[in-house]
Design a protein around this motif. Structure first.
Motif, PDB file in Angstrom:
ATOM      1  N   ARG A  46      28.181   3.882  67.701  1.00 14.67           N
ATOM      2  CA  ARG A  46      29.193   3.621  68.726  1.00 14.67           C
ATOM      3  C   ARG A  46      30.522   4.295  68.414  1.00 14.67           C
ATOM      4  O   ARG A  46      31.485   4.140  69.142  1.00 14.67           O
ATOM      5  CB  ARG A  46      29.378   2.125  68.890  1.00 14.67           C
ATOM      6  N   GLY A  47      30.576   5.020  67.320  1.00 12.88           N
ATOM      7  CA  GLY A  47      31.781   5.746  66.949  1.00 12.88           C
ATOM      8  C   GLY A  47      32.783   4.928  66.149  1.00 12.88           C
ATOM      9  O   GLY A  47      33.907   5.375  65.930  1.00 12.88           O
ATOM     10  N   GLY A  81      19.755   1.860  60.946  1.00 13.63           N
ATOM     11  CA  GLY A  81      20.089   2.634  62.128  1.00 13.63           C
ATOM     12  C   GLY A  81      20.578   4.021  61.752  1.00 13.63           C
ATOM     13  O   GLY A  81      20.506   4.434  60.598  1.00 13.63           O
ATOM     14  N   ALA A  82      21.088   4.722  62.738  1.00 13.77           N
ATOM     15  CA  ALA A  82      21.605   6.072  62.539  1.00 13.77           C
ATOM     16  C   ALA A  82      23.106   6.005  62.304  1.00 13.77           C
ATOM     17  O   ALA A  82      23.824   5.267  62.990  1.00 13.77           O
ATOM     18  CB  ALA A  82      21.301   6.944  63.747  1.00 13.77           C
TER      19      ALA A  82
END
Length: 89
Positions: A46-47, A81-82
């Motif tokens: 999500r940055g 996650g990534a």
């Protein structure tokens, strides 16, 4: 030609991390073409900033390797996650 000129990379280059996927840590490798300040930040999908591994740290030219232990800036383990990392020089 001076020996330092032979070993110094011509370009600053961010390389892949190893191992990928990782458990419990990964090495992030990059090359710097000259001495100077560098920052390496890790972000989630999500940055949002997850962790800072180097923050305007003075680093020598050449190959550098920083280790991320899969924890956020508060020391908590992050979810699977990534994640993305950004190098600024």
């Amino acid at each position: 030609m001076v020996a330092d000129e032979i070993s110094r990379p011509r370009l600053t280059k961010l390389r892949g991390n190893y191992p990928n996927p990782f458990n419990p840590q990964t090495w992030i490798e990059f090359s710097l073409s000259e001495n100077g300040p560098a920052s390496l930040h890790i972000y989630d999908e999500r940055g949002r900033l997850v962790r800072t591994l180097a923050d305007e740290s003075f680093l020598d030219s050449g190959t550098q390797r920083l280790v991320w232990d899969g924890r956020d800036g508060s020391g908590r383990e992050v979810a699977s996650g990534a994640y993305h990392y950004v190098l600024k020089t």
